[in-house]
Design an enzyme around this catalytic site. Structure first.
Site, PDB file in Angstrom:
ATOM      1  NE  ARG A 116      30.818  33.546  39.069  1.00 38.81           N
ATOM      2  CZ  ARG A 116      30.261  32.465  38.566  1.00 38.81           C
ATOM      3  NH1 ARG A 116      29.301  31.843  39.217  1.00 38.81           N
ATOM      4  NH2 ARG A 116      30.663  32.006  37.400  1.00 38.81           N
ATOM      5  CD  GLU A 137      45.563  48.850  37.549  1.00 40.33           C
ATOM      6  OE1 GLU A 137      45.020  47.965  36.869  1.00 40.33           O
ATOM      7  OE2 GLU A 137      46.729  49.228  37.350  1.00 40.33           O
TER       8      GLU A 137
END
Length: 188
Positions: A116, A137
């Protein structure tokens, strides 16, 4: 393939040392402060990111080449909060060490708290009989600097158990990332 429950995950930790260290319940507060949650959930495990990061940089004007990767592409940091530059990328690793059973494939998804904020976590599947720290990652898709909090939740692992054992596991084929410790760079 079926997704495995918290009960199965606990048993795999006890009987096969599948995750170490292991938090048997969701942890949402540490030292009276709210944190990004980690630990066992209904159908998965939320893992933490360590304080070891490698942040992509352009100060050395190198090219990112997955077949000939240069450490000059990165800046190493050991910090409690990693700041990823806008539209940039960083590598981290889980605190937890995983040992995947032969009949299990593990998929990783990001935490909604980070998603978000425009921070995407990517991990390729953990294959049957792979073990090690998971290299994470992190991609900052925003035009603003973004924070990653060490020692807090970073992603969720989902355990898929097959009704058939594979002929060849990751260990059998001597995969190049087997038993990796720390943040591991691309290998060919």
């Amino acid at each position: 393939m079926a997704i495995m429950s918290d009960k199965w995950i606990k048993e795999a930790v006890i009987n096969q040392s599948m995750i170490s260290p292991f938090a048997e319940k969701q942890v949402r507060v540490h030292n009276k402060e709210k944190i990004i949650s980690y630990g066992l959930s209904s159908y998965g495990y939320d893992a933490r990111v360590s304080n070891e990061f490698k942040i992509f940089t352009n100060i050395n004007s190198t090219t990112v080449d997955p077949k000939n990767f240069s450490e000059y592409n990165l800046v190493d940091r050991e910090v409690d909060v990693c700041i990823i530059p806008p539209n940039s990328f960083a590598l981290g690793r889980t605190i937890e060490y995983f040992k995947i059973p032969r009949d299990v494939l593990v998929i990783c998804v990001g935490k909604s708290t980070y998603a978000r904020c425009g921070i995407i976590v990517n991990v390729t599947p953990l294959e049957p009989e792979w073990e090690g720290h998971v290299t994470l990652e992190f991609s900052n898709t925003t035009p603003l600097p973004a924070k990653i909090y060490a020692n807090e939740g970073a992603c969720q692992f989902l355990f898929l158990k097959s009704d058939q054992i594979c002929d060849t596991s990751y260990a059998d084929r001597q995969g190049k990332y087997m038993k990796q410790v720390g943040v591991t760079l691309p290998l060919t």
